[in-house]
Write an enzyme that holds these catalytic residues in place. Structure first.
Site, PDB file in Angstrom:
ATOM      1  N   HIS A  13     -23.132  -9.163   1.337  1.00 35.93           N
ATOM      2  CA  HIS A  13     -24.095  -8.506   0.429  1.00 35.93           C
ATOM      3  C   HIS A  13     -24.611  -7.262   1.141  1.00 35.93           C
ATOM      4  O   HIS A  13     -25.463  -7.345   2.018  1.00 35.93           O
ATOM      5  CB  HIS A  13     -25.255  -9.461   0.099  1.00 35.93           C
ATOM      6  CG  HIS A  13     -26.222  -8.894  -0.887  1.00 35.93           C
ATOM      7  ND1 HIS A  13     -26.644  -9.594  -1.999  1.00 35.93           N
ATOM      8  CD2 HIS A  13     -26.862  -7.694  -0.956  1.00 35.93           C
ATOM      9  CE1 HIS A  13     -27.491  -8.857  -2.682  1.00 35.93           C
ATOM     10  NE2 HIS A  13     -27.643  -7.690  -2.058  1.00 35.93           N
ATOM     11  N   HIS A  15     -25.667  -2.933   0.802  1.00 42.52           N
ATOM     12  CA  HIS A  15     -25.893  -1.692   0.048  1.00 42.52           C
ATOM     13  C   HIS A  15     -25.415  -0.525   0.898  1.00 42.52           C
ATOM     14  O   HIS A  15     -25.988  -0.251   1.960  1.00 42.52           O
ATOM     15  CB  HIS A  15     -27.377  -1.536  -0.282  1.00 42.52           C
ATOM     16  CG  HIS A  15     -27.876  -2.626  -1.184  1.00 42.52           C
ATOM     17  ND1 HIS A  15     -27.815  -2.539  -2.562  1.00 42.52           N
ATOM     18  CD2 HIS A  15     -28.389  -3.856  -0.902  1.00 42.52           C
ATOM     19  CE1 HIS A  15     -28.292  -3.655  -3.089  1.00 42.52           C
ATOM     20  NE2 HIS A  15     -28.640  -4.478  -2.104  1.00 42.52           N
ATOM     21  N   LYS A 112     -21.885  -8.299 -10.057  1.00 43.26           N
ATOM     22  CA  LYS A 112     -23.267  -8.542  -9.632  1.00 43.26           C
ATOM     23  C   LYS A 112     -24.220  -8.410 -10.805  1.00 43.26           C
ATOM     24  O   LYS A 112     -24.257  -7.371 -11.461  1.00 43.26           O
ATOM     25  CB  LYS A 112     -23.638  -7.528  -8.543  1.00 43.26           C
ATOM     26  CG  LYS A 112     -25.104  -7.547  -8.108  1.00 43.26           C
ATOM     27  CD  LYS A 112     -25.437  -8.755  -7.254  1.00 43.26           C
ATOM     28  CE  LYS A 112     -26.924  -8.868  -6.968  1.00 43.26           C
ATOM     29  NZ  LYS A 112     -27.395  -7.924  -5.974  1.00 43.26           N
ATOM     30  N   HIS A 151     -28.827 -11.713  -8.599  1.00 39.07           N
ATOM     31  CA  HIS A 151     -30.160 -11.491  -8.028  1.00 39.07           C
ATOM     32  C   HIS A 151     -31.100 -12.389  -8.826  1.00 39.07           C
ATOM     33  O   HIS A 151     -31.501 -12.040  -9.935  1.00 39.07           O
ATOM     34  CB  HIS A 151     -30.562 -10.013  -8.151  1.00 39.07           C
ATOM     35  CG  HIS A 151     -31.894  -9.728  -7.522  1.00 39.07           C
ATOM     36  ND1 HIS A 151     -32.060  -8.853  -6.476  1.00 39.07           N
ATOM     37  CD2 HIS A 151     -33.134 -10.239  -7.782  1.00 39.07           C
ATOM     38  CE1 HIS A 151     -33.346  -8.831  -6.125  1.00 39.07           C
ATOM     39  NE2 HIS A 151     -34.016  -9.656  -6.903  1.00 39.07           N
ATOM     40  N   HIS A 185     -29.099 -13.694  -1.596  1.00 38.74           N
ATOM     41  CA  HIS A 185     -30.277 -13.589  -0.711  1.00 38.74           C
ATOM     42  C   HIS A 185     -31.367 -14.600  -1.048  1.00 38.74           C
ATOM     43  O   HIS A 185     -32.478 -14.244  -1.408  1.00 38.74           O
ATOM     44  CB  HIS A 185     -30.854 -12.167  -0.692  1.00 38.74           C
ATOM     45  CG  HIS A 185     -30.969 -11.482  -2.036  1.00 38.74           C
ATOM     46  ND1 HIS A 185     -31.601 -12.050  -3.100  1.00 38.74           N
ATOM     47  CD2 HIS A 185     -30.528 -10.271  -2.462  1.00 38.74           C
ATOM     48  CE1 HIS A 185     -31.548 -11.222  -4.124  1.00 38.74           C
ATOM     49  NE2 HIS A 185     -30.894 -10.136  -3.760  1.00 38.74           N
ATOM     50  N   ASP A 257     -27.916  -7.982   2.893  1.00 40.61           N
ATOM     51  CA  ASP A 257     -28.757  -7.225   1.953  1.00 40.61           C
ATOM     52  C   ASP A 257     -29.374  -6.025   2.664  1.00 40.61           C
ATOM     53  O   ASP A 257     -30.473  -5.584   2.322  1.00 40.61           O
ATOM     54  CB  ASP A 257     -29.842  -8.101   1.313  1.00 40.61           C
ATOM     55  CG  ASP A 257     -30.397  -7.462   0.041  1.00 40.61           C
ATOM     56  OD1 ASP A 257     -29.794  -6.493  -0.456  1.00 40.61           O
ATOM     57  OD2 ASP A 257     -31.447  -7.908  -0.432  1.00 40.61           O
TER      58      ASP A 257
HETATM   59  O1  DOR Z   1     -35.027  -5.143  -1.124  1.00 36.38           O
HETATM   60  C1  DOR Z   1     -34.084  -4.898  -1.859  1.00 36.38           C
HETATM   61  N1  DOR Z   1     -33.472  -3.700  -1.835  1.00 36.38           N
HETATM   62  N2  DOR Z   1     -33.672  -5.838  -2.699  1.00 36.38           N
HETATM   63  C2  DOR Z   1     -32.740  -5.589  -3.633  1.00 36.38           C
HETATM   64  O2  DOR Z   1     -32.431  -6.465  -4.393  1.00 36.38           O
HETATM   65  C3  DOR Z   1     -32.159  -4.235  -3.777  1.00 36.38           C
HETATM   66  C4  DOR Z   1     -32.254  -3.488  -2.529  1.00 36.38           C
HETATM   67  C5  DOR Z   1     -31.969  -2.021  -2.693  1.00 36.38           C
HETATM   68  O3  DOR Z   1     -30.989  -1.675  -3.347  1.00 36.38           O
HETATM   69  O4  DOR Z   1     -32.725  -1.205  -2.148  1.00 36.38           O
HETATM   70 ZN    ZN Z   2     -29.199  -6.396  -2.466  1.00 35.34          ZN
END
Ligand code: DOR
Ligand code: ZN
Length: 352
Positions: A13, A15, A112, A151, A185, A257
């Site tokens: 997971h 970003h 997702k 999520h 998460h 995450d």
């Molecule tokens: O804290 C988070 N940041 N939780 C999420 O679900 C998305 C993520 C983000 O993309 O910044």
């Molecule tokens: Zn995330």
């Protein structure tokens, strides 16, 4: 000095963002992970084959090892020829037709699902969980063996959002028994208890939710770099997560995450949710598992379980970690990591 070797670590997971942020941070994951499940919450989100393939190409370019600036890696370990990095792509959930899904199935590892507006760039997510409306998409996904990553938070009181979502997991798992559902998460004892109720439910756990509770975020001076969604919960929730992670429960995988935001979006009166852990995740996990005498289970948690759950065959990569002090950099190109400026107990020694 004590060492520990991890093979083919996977971050299920992650970003990676886009544009300059992608260029600045993607290599930090590619350095020590064999692959990562890449989240689709871009602006606009990844919803078509064209967007998906173009995003994958930008990621591959960003992690092209020949483009690496070796100086960037001095602080995280000696840069070496450390093999490839596979971006496992995801699509942003909406109702899709079966023809489209069949066509894109080869290109994606999962889809997702975000409840609308629940977190960063999720405005286009699901507004109400009408399972009849979602049925054709979810049945097609099950048939095509495309896992659904979720999520799982309602729009209720912030500390109760995940626990309240358990009814939706229950309904999804019951109505679509052939669909693999990954509770992303997880942060609560309620989610840990849900895991074994259905054979088709799995979960990812971050390193930050294994390490902190709400007290660390807001118990003293407010710590914007520890603010994320779902918010860290109570000690008993953290302990329930620790229990299944340290024992490498076979339905649980590591997913960082790691969610980078520029410093000014975090140190602001409207702080963006997201904790940046990608460059220090393996070190923190080694420290944590070592502290609990469970280092032998870390391999399953950071790779083997994910390989079986998702049927992945990652490229060979060997990450050698050492038990020695490592000072976490204050920032990585303007992005502040968890524990910035603090010294942690394990470091990456080499990657082959
Ligand atoms: O804290 C988070 N940041 N939780 C999420 O679900 C998305 C993520 C983000 O993309 O910044
Ligand atoms: Zn995330």
């Amino acid at each position: 000095m004590k060492h520990h070797t991890l093979l083919m670590p996977l971050d299920m997971h992650l970003h990676l963002r886009d544009g300059i942020m992608l260029e600045n941070i993607a290599l930090l994951s590619a350095y020590s992970f064999s692959g990562a499940l890449v989240m689709p919450n871009l602006v606009p989100p990844v919803r078509s084959k064209e967007e998906l393939l173009a995003y994958k190409a930008r990621i591959s370019q960003a992690v092209g090892m020949e483009a690496a600036d070796e100086d960037e890696f001095e602080e995280i370990g000696e840069f070496s020829d450390n093999g490839g990095f596979e971006p496992y792509m995801t699509l942003f959930y909406q109702n899709y037709d079966k023809v489209f899904l069949a066509e894109i199935a080869e290109e994606i590892t999962a889809i997702k699902l975000y409840p609308a507006g629940i977190t960063t760039n999720s405005e286009g997510g699901v507004k109400n969980f009408d399972l009849n409306e979602m049925r054709p998409t979810l049945e097609a996904m099950a048939e095509l063996n495309i896992p659904l990553c979720v999520h799982g938070e309602t729009d209720g009181f912030v500390m109760d959002r995940e626990a309240e979502f358990m009814n939706i997991y229950d309904a999804l798992a019951t109505n679509f028994p052939k669909l693999k559902i990954i509770m992303e998460h997880i942060t609560t004892k309620a989610a840990v208890e849900m895991l074994d109720k259905h054979p088709n439910l799995f979960a990812t756990i971050t390193v930050h939710h294994l390490l902190m509770t709400l007290d660390d975020v807001a118990g003293g001076m407010l710590k914007p770099h520890l603010f994320c969604k779902p918010i860290a919960k109570r000690p008993q929730d953290r302990d329930a997560l620790l229990q299944i992670a340290l024992n490498a429960h076979p339905k649980v995988m590591f997913g960082s995450d790691s969610a980078p935001h520029p410093r000014d979006k975090k140190e602001s009166c409207g702080c963006a949710a997201g904790i940046f852990t990608a460059p220090i995740a393996l070190q923190l996990l080694c420290e944590l598992f070592d502290k609990h005498g469970k280092l032998e289970n870390l391999q399953a948690f950071v790779s083997d379980n994910a390989q079986s759950i998702y049927s992945l065959c990652p490229e060979f990569k060997e990450v050698i970690l050492a038990k020695r002090p490592f000072k976490v950099p204050e920032d990585y190109k303007g992005v502040v990591p968890m524990y910035a400026g603090e010294t942690i107990g394990w470091a990456i020694e080499d990657v082959n």
